[in-house]
Motif scaffolding. Structure first.
Motif, PDB file in Angstrom:
ATOM      1  N   HIS A 133      37.427   4.575  28.285  1.00  0.00           N
ATOM      2  CA  HIS A 133      36.348   5.541  28.516  1.00  0.00           C
ATOM      3  C   HIS A 133      35.046   4.791  28.804  1.00  0.00           C
ATOM      4  N   LEU A 148      32.819  11.389  31.266  1.00  0.00           N
ATOM      5  CA  LEU A 148      33.412  11.957  30.063  1.00  0.00           C
ATOM      6  C   LEU A 148      33.969  10.864  29.163  1.00  0.00           C
ATOM      7  N   MET A 181      39.471  15.682  32.054  1.00  0.00           N
ATOM      8  CA  MET A 181      38.488  15.437  33.106  1.00  0.00           C
ATOM      9  C   MET A 181      38.691  16.387  34.284  1.00  0.00           C
ATOM     10  N   VAL A 236      34.274  15.630  22.099  1.00  0.00           N
ATOM     11  CA  VAL A 236      34.213  15.353  23.531  1.00  0.00           C
ATOM     12  C   VAL A 236      32.754  15.228  23.943  1.00  0.00           C
ATOM     13  N   GLY A 238      29.863  14.108  27.160  1.00  0.00           N
ATOM     14  CA  GLY A 238      29.770  13.965  28.601  1.00  0.00           C
ATOM     15  C   GLY A 238      28.353  14.011  29.138  1.00  0.00           C
TER      16      GLY A 238
END
Length: 627
Positions: A133, A148, A181, A236, A238
């Motif tokens: 990531h 993300l 994603m 999560v 982003g």
């Protein structure tokens, strides 16, 4: 804990609310945000040593200039590598821009207002830079660019994968991260299109439409339509190219996230002490992101917390408190001490109350706080015994009597030392096992051979491999009268599917011991009956399944399983008596009342997907190992 149990991942986010010149003037550098992100990541290095990544978004750029930056690397030194790469790019840009407060904002890489970092531990067995990531989805429309990352593991990837296919998408990689994603990217596109239509209805044209979209994207709409179908534990995080920042926690509250905001910054991390230390904050300043909620920072800097999904449970991961999170958190520190302290009665029983001939120690280093708690429990016990002896005299004690009574104390030593790391270039079985036996060393002379009991506390006992191959063997060199291994956590009986690398039943020493007991007692039918029951459950709708694996443990008490574990883990030739003491489930909840997630101990999974995967794990075990 066994060294090959991997932690959850870690996340870090910063949104600067002032112009970069503000931080240059106040803190002496426009790289304030980047520097703080580095500190936040290093302070969470324990959460991920397989890889790391960072991303940055720059606001107010002109067409033809980069506004999203990303760096990723693999390995335990990944944080240093990505930060070094970012700084190298900055230095190269300085040759042309100059190093001053009025540098060329448009040209300077990583001179952004939004920063996001990630520490990775793989819980799926997949490796390679493409799995590190943050993930990045590019588009010529700023608002459609999505970056993300997260601390998560999803249990229903196949269901989401099939949903995307029905929508006409063709995901190029089968993993929860890429599928999330694509799912979120699809909904972000729809949100942009919604604003496009609104802008047209208002009579806007050309770049005025783009400006309207960038200012009116609502990430809560994207999250509500993306995350409703996911089953798993997650935080999560982003960024979008138009300057939206978000972080959402799962509706069961499994994975943790903490945030803080003032007029300069909005920040978020996986652990509270990371924010406290990095930004010199008090405990009370920091908020915990609640289950099903998202921290949203608009492109204009407005920070809000919105409920995305209704809370579906109260299952905050107790392993976070026992082992994964930093013990410097004041609540976690006290919880770990209590985990150790309340084991006092059980340990007393194993040593026949002979404190005078018992030495207490711990396995470095994560069990150290629980060790202090165990010592506190025994000190309280010894003090109570002293008071009773004095009261029993019925008179003022003499100096000699007081000296004799007060001489009783709890003996503690640092018996075990982490000595070397196993070098993977030694691959031959015997040589590798011999090296593993020397991972730990002992403090010779710390106990009286044949006289003193040795009590060693660890935070948990998972596979038992390190105990058998190294710890018990090396402790036996001290020739104690008895060794008592104490786990501040209960017996780990079930896999985890929400971010911890514990997916296979046969890897747990508790499960192995239970199966061995079934064989010893001629009860193999329990295995076959459970196998058939699990297969039948897997035919049901996922929401109607029960965890049949719990049936395997029903015939036996904790003590019976403990005895079998000792038998299985005892190194060949070792004759010193060994006992194992595990934390009770009631003790766990007493010490950690606000983190009720205990599925790895009880089999009560918080989500339907976890129950399904546990049943499937047993089917896989029987078909792979048992038959």
């Amino acid at each position: 804990m066994d060294n090959n149990i991997h932690e959850d991942c870690g996340v870090a986010m910063i949104r600067l609310l002032k112009p970069l010149s503000y931080y240059q003037q106040k803190y002496g550098t426009w790289m304030y945000g980047l520097n703080k992100l580095y500190l936040m990541m290093e302070k969470q290095h324990n959460r991920g040593q397989e890889g790391a990544g960072l991303a940055s978004v720059k606001l107010h750029t002109q067409p033809g200039h980069e506004y999203m930056f990303r760096e990723r690397a693999e390995g335990s030194s990944a944080i240093t590598e990505i930060m070094g790469s970012a700084r190298k790019q900055i230095e190269e840009a300085r040759r042309f821009c100059g190093d001053s407060t009025d540098f060329d904002y448009q040209e300077m890489p990583f001179a952004g207002e939004l920063y996001m970092g990630h520490l990775r531990y793989s819980t799926t067995g997949k490796s390679g830079l493409k799995y590190v990531h943050p993930f990045l989805r590019r588009n010529n429309w700023k608002a459609k660019n999505l970056c993300l990352c997260g601390n998560y593991n999803m249990t229903n990837v196949e269901d989401i994968f099939q949903k995307l296919i029905k929508q006409g998408q063709c995901p190029r990689i089968y993993s929860d991260s890429y599928i999330m994603m694509e799912a979120m990217g699809h909904r972000l596109d729809r949100e942009v299109e919604r604003n496009f239509v609104e802008a047209q209805q208002k009579g806007l044209e050309n770049d005025a439409i783009t400006e309207y979209i960038d200012q009116h994207v609502l990430m809560e709409n994207v999250l509500k339509t993306t995350m409703a179908d996911f089953d798993g534990g997650y935080v999560v995080c982003g960024l979008t190219g138009s300057g939206e920042m978000f972080s959402m926690r799962d509706p069961w509250g499994i994975r943790p996230a903490f945030y803080y905001k003032n007029d300069e910054i909005v920040i978020l991390a996986s652990e509270r002490p990371v924010l406290q230390t990095t930004f010199d904050l008090e405990y009370e300043d920091i908020q915990e992101l609640q289950p099903g909620c998202a921290l949203l920072v608009r492109s204009n800097g407005e920070a809000v917390v919105k409920r995305i999904l209704e809370q579906r449970g109260d299952y905050a991961c107790s392993f976070e408190r026992i082992y994964f999170s930093r013990g410097s958190d004041q609540d976690i520190y006290n919880e770990r001490k209590k985990l150790g302290e309340q084991l006092t009665p059980q340990v007393l029983k194993t040593i026949d109350n002979d404190i005078a001939h018992t030495v207490f120690s711990f396995i470095p280093n994560t069990a150290e706080v629980a060790f202090y708690g165990l010592l506190r429990g025994f000190k309280h016990y010894v003090n109570e015994q002293k008071i009773k002896r004095i009261e029993a005299l019925g008179r003022i004690p003499t100096h000699a009597e007081l000296e004799d009574i007060l001489h009783d104390y709890v003996r503690s030593e640092k018996v075990a030392w982490k000595d070397i790391k196993l070098r993977t270039f030694i691959t031959e079985g015997n040589a590798r096992n011999d090296l593993a036996a020397h991972v730990y060393d002992v403090a010779y002379g710390s106990i009286q051979p044949g006289v003193d009991n040795l009590v060693i506390i660890d935070d948990s006992i998972v596979r038992g491999t390190t105990l058998k191959e190294s710890i018990l063997h090396i402790l036996d060199r001290l020739h104690p009268k008895k060794i008592v291994m104490v786990s501040s956590a209960p017996q780990i009986r079930y896999p985890d599917y929400y971010g911890i690398d514990m997916p296979r039943l046969e890897e747990f020493c508790v499960f192995q011991a239970t199966v061995a007991l079934l064989k010893d007692k001629g009860m193999e039918h329990v295995i076959t009956d459970t196998y058939e029951a699990c297969k039948a459950e897997l035919e049901k709708p996922v929401g109607e399944m029960r965890n049949c694996v719990r049936d395997v443990y029903e015939p036996f008490t904790v003590e019976e399983i403990n005895c079998k574990i000792v038998e299985m883990l005892r190194p060949e030739g070792m004759t010193t008596p060994i006992e194992i003491v595990f934390q009770s489930i009631d003790g766990l909840h007493s010490a950690i009342p606000n983190h009720k997630g205990d599925w790895y101990f009880t089999g009560h999974f918080p989500t339907p997907g976890g129950t399904r995967l546990c049943n499937q794990a047993f089917v896989n075990y029987v078909e792979r190992v048992w038959k």
